[in-house]
Enzyme design. Structure first.
Site, mmCIF file in Angstrom:
data_model
loop_
_atom_site.group_PDB
_atom_site.id
_atom_site.type_symbol
_atom_site.label_atom_id
_atom_site.label_comp_id
_atom_site.label_asym_id
_atom_site.label_seq_id
_atom_site.Cartn_x
_atom_site.Cartn_y
_atom_site.Cartn_z
ATOM 1 N N LYS A 22 17.245 -11.103 27.411
ATOM 2 C CA LYS A 22 16.499 -12.236 26.838
ATOM 3 C C LYS A 22 15.001 -11.941 26.793
ATOM 4 O O LYS A 22 14.352 -12.154 25.772
ATOM 5 C CB LYS A 22 16.744 -13.489 27.692
ATOM 6 N N ASN A 23 14.470 -11.440 27.920
ATOM 7 C CA ASN A 23 13.018 -11.301 28.018
ATOM 8 C C ASN A 23 12.471 -10.087 27.272
ATOM 9 O O ASN A 23 11.262 -9.858 27.265
ATOM 10 C CB ASN A 23 12.582 -11.307 29.484
ATOM 11 N N CYS A 116 11.032 -23.284 31.249
ATOM 12 C CA CYS A 116 11.768 -23.822 32.388
ATOM 13 C C CYS A 116 10.851 -24.657 33.264
ATOM 14 O O CYS A 116 9.654 -24.406 33.336
ATOM 15 C CB CYS A 116 12.321 -22.671 33.222
ATOM 16 N N ARG A 121 2.937 -23.390 34.908
ATOM 17 C CA ARG A 121 3.025 -22.316 33.917
ATOM 18 C C ARG A 121 1.987 -22.407 32.810
ATOM 19 O O ARG A 121 2.308 -22.490 31.620
ATOM 20 C CB ARG A 121 4.438 -22.237 33.329
ATOM 21 N N ASP A 308 13.113 -13.965 39.482
ATOM 22 C CA ASP A 308 14.330 -14.438 38.800
ATOM 23 C C ASP A 308 15.580 -14.268 39.658
ATOM 24 O O ASP A 308 16.613 -14.837 39.352
ATOM 25 C CB ASP A 308 14.532 -13.667 37.487
ATOM 26 N N ARG A 422 20.326 -21.273 27.727
ATOM 27 C CA ARG A 422 19.054 -20.664 27.292
ATOM 28 C C ARG A 422 19.084 -19.158 27.466
ATOM 29 O O ARG A 422 18.411 -18.442 26.722
ATOM 30 C CB ARG A 422 17.879 -21.190 28.126
HETATM 31 N N1 EPU Z 1 0.271 -17.867 35.252
HETATM 32 C C1 EPU Z 1 -0.851 -18.640 35.117
HETATM 33 N N2 EPU Z 1 -1.620 -18.470 34.007
HETATM 34 C C2 EPU Z 1 -1.307 -17.588 33.025
HETATM 35 C C3 EPU Z 1 -0.156 -16.795 33.180
HETATM 36 C C4 EPU Z 1 0.626 -16.956 34.301
HETATM 37 O O1 EPU Z 1 -1.166 -19.462 35.980
HETATM 38 O O2 EPU Z 1 -2.050 -17.501 32.032
HETATM 39 C C5 EPU Z 1 1.098 -18.021 36.452
HETATM 40 C C6 EPU Z 1 2.496 -18.540 36.158
HETATM 41 O O3 EPU Z 1 2.515 -19.950 36.123
HETATM 42 C C7 EPU Z 1 3.285 -17.946 37.303
HETATM 43 C C8 EPU Z 1 2.596 -16.601 37.561
HETATM 44 O O4 EPU Z 1 1.299 -16.732 37.020
HETATM 45 O O5 EPU Z 1 3.173 -18.767 38.410
HETATM 46 C C9 EPU Z 1 3.266 -15.395 36.946
HETATM 47 O O6 EPU Z 1 3.513 -15.628 35.588
HETATM 48 P P1 EPU Z 1 3.883 -14.528 34.520
HETATM 49 O O7 EPU Z 1 2.920 -14.701 33.402
HETATM 50 O O8 EPU Z 1 4.013 -13.174 35.131
HETATM 51 O O9 EPU Z 1 5.345 -15.025 34.116
HETATM 52 P P2 EPU Z 1 5.809 -15.333 32.666
HETATM 53 O O10 EPU Z 1 5.289 -14.282 31.803
HETATM 54 O O11 EPU Z 1 5.551 -16.749 32.360
HETATM 55 C C10 EPU Z 1 7.970 -13.886 32.676
HETATM 56 C C11 EPU Z 1 9.425 -14.125 32.404
HETATM 57 C C12 EPU Z 1 10.007 -14.942 33.543
HETATM 58 C C13 EPU Z 1 9.847 -14.124 34.824
HETATM 59 C C14 EPU Z 1 8.367 -13.788 35.050
HETATM 60 C C15 EPU Z 1 8.167 -12.823 36.200
HETATM 61 C C16 EPU Z 1 9.652 -14.156 30.022
HETATM 62 C C17 EPU Z 1 9.900 -14.960 28.803
HETATM 63 N N3 EPU Z 1 9.584 -14.840 31.155
HETATM 64 O O12 EPU Z 1 7.378 -15.184 32.790
HETATM 65 O O13 EPU Z 1 11.394 -15.119 33.274
HETATM 66 O O14 EPU Z 1 10.327 -14.881 35.902
HETATM 67 O O15 EPU Z 1 7.816 -13.157 33.883
HETATM 68 O O16 EPU Z 1 8.693 -11.576 35.893
HETATM 69 O O17 EPU Z 1 9.511 -12.937 29.952
HETATM 70 C C18 EPU Z 1 13.422 -16.300 33.225
HETATM 71 O O18 EPU Z 1 13.879 -15.401 32.506
HETATM 72 O O19 EPU Z 1 14.138 -17.224 33.708
HETATM 73 C C19 EPU Z 1 12.001 -16.325 33.513
HETATM 74 C C20 EPU Z 1 11.384 -17.397 33.977
#
Ligand code: EPU
Length: 446
Positions: A22-23, A116, A121, A308, A422
């Protein structure tokens, strides 16, 4: 709003094939906006998040077709640059179109993203990086949209993520491939899924390389061409099936296995008493060799134990002897499943680890922490899980409750199946093939 009816207690046995990641699929689809040439993607999972991303791209004017697991996209002329609110609010990654739209058309309007319910986020790190590339971005609280333009185009920069961001790193990759000059991302995410996006972009003609530890360099090019690309198998699914096998005392062979991307999980899994056997390059058999022992984990960005995996891991720990701590350091609110597991007899308590510099230590923005938030739990085991009526409230929590119901005695009812849809394609059919007693009840629409 479907429901799962699961009768637990049957050991899962047999072979299961992983779906496409998915990611990776979500970001690869966004990348089709970077070229007008034909874009052919294989092994695209037919899951709700991907369907939503396809809706976003269709609304922008991209021609997209799905034939089995192959998606073909062609982008003749984009005259729309606004992501519809109703889709954007349901799919956090829809915000990632901002990079390609700014780079190619100079404007983008994206709603404050949803996703989610695992915390606030925000996308402040993405916005900061795009602004430093020359984008002008205003957030309007009256309609919840980011309005972005790049009147002079985007320029290469040196940008440092002071805290890891997986999709933040990918957003800058998608924005910088067509920017003027060289971009250097410091503090770049190291997740395998990021490398897959880099591989895709390079096969479209981009010039991107990992130039150091947590450092990526991008040499901007003037155009990118079409591509044919295959999405790798989903490693989060692999972890789900490995734990399903262990908690039901079964033996499940995962086809499409990627042991090299699961080191942190496999280390913890074997330390707790789980077993796995590498059958060949792409097949791994998982099971549970002896009594499980409680072990502590702390989630970390790659190559650490991924956030995850912690929710499914909690089910495993309910079956282990001793007290296990799960410390979630990436998201500030990812224990929504714990109350549901308690309904099944799990012995779980909130726990507040002693962290001397929380603002520096946690990956989420500390200002998103709210009074009463707990960032760790303690699970005392083993406990015999029993049936219950449960509600899923996010994707990984959904998978977790399915695992718990499969391990429990009796018949459980799980509401909120749309969350698991999802990210897992046809999960009930694949589990049934392994011997699980799981039925989807369609909610009647009046
Ligand atoms: N964060 C901020 N500000 C930002 C970006 C991130 O505060 O501008 C915070 C987030 O709220 C979180 C932390 O920093 O607390 C880390 O966030 P990150 O940006 O690394 O996560 P993401 O990119 O939102 C992706 C995956 C997630 C996975 C995480 C960690 C996708 C679509 N989502 O999320 O996957 O848990 O990286 O590897 O790639 C899932 O598949 O269920 C899922 C949530």
């Amino acid at each position: 709003m479907d429901t799962f009816i699961i009768t637990g207690g049957t050991p899962l046995q047999g072979e299961v094939t992983l779906g496409g990641a998915k990611n990776v699929a979500l970001k690869v689809l966004v990348a089709c906006l970077l070229t007008d040439e034909k874009f052919v993607i294989h092994n695209v999972p037919d899951i709700r998040d991907v369907q939503l991303m396809v809706e976003v791209l269709l609304s922008l004017g991209v021609h997209i077709q799905r034939n089995g697991s192959t998606v073909t996209a062609q982008n003749k002329h984009i005259d729309e640059s606004r992501v519809p609110l109703d889709i954007g609010a349901r799919l956090r990654t829809s915000s990632m179109v901002i990079g390609p739209l700014l780079a190619r058309y100079g404007r983008a309007m994206i709603p404050n993203p949803g996703g989610c319910r695992i915390g606030a986020r925000p996308i402040d790190r993405h916005i900061l990086a795009l602004r430093s590339m020359g984008a002008l971005i205003d957030y309007r609280s009256d309609d919840g949209y980011f309005y972005a333009t790049a009147p002079q185009g985007l320029s290469g920069i040196s940008f440092e993520f002071t805290k890891n961001s997986h999709t933040g790193t990918e957003t800058i990759l998608l924005a910088s491939v067509l920017a003027k000059g060289k971009t250097m991302i410091k503090g770049a995410a190291e997740e395998v899924e990021v490398d897959e996006l880099i591989a895709l972009l390079n096969s479209m003609g981009a010039k991107i390389w990992r130039s150091g530890q947590r450092e990526i360099t991008i040499e901007g090019v003037t155009s990118l061409h079409g591509v044919e690309f295959t999405i790798m198998p989903d490693r989060n699914e692999e972890v789900t099936f490995a734990i399903a096998s262990a908690v039901t005392h079964g033996s499940v062979t995962v086809v499409g296995s990627q042991r090299n991307h699961l080191s942190a999980f496999l280390t913890a899994f074997t330390a707790t008493g789980g077993v796995y056997e590498a059958i060949d390059q792409t097949r791994t058999r998982y099971g549970c060799g002896r009594d499980l022992r409680a072990i502590d984990i702390e989630t970390k960005p790659h190559p650490g134990f991924m956030t995850d995996w912690q929710a499914p891991w909690a089910v495993l720990m309910t079956q282990a002897t001793g007290t296990a701590i799960i410390h979630e350091t990436v998201f500030e609110n990812r224990f929504g499943y714990a109350e549901e597991l308690k309904k099944m007899g799990a012995n779980i308590e909130n726990y507040d680890p002693d962290v001397s510099d929380p603002a520096g230590f946690y990956n989420f923005n500390w200002e998103d922490h709210q009074d009463g938030d707990h960032h760790a739990i303690r699970i005392h085991g083993p406990t015999k899980l029993h049936n219950a009526i449960l509600t899923m409230n996010d994707l990984r929590a959904g998978a977790t409750l399915v695992l718990a119901a499969l391990a429990a005695q009796g018949q459980s009812t799980l509401h909120g199946v749309e969350h698991i849809d999802r990210g897992y394609e046809n999960i009930e059919e694949r589990l049934r093939k392994l011997g699980a007693n799981i039925v989807r009840q369609k909610e009647e629409v009046l």
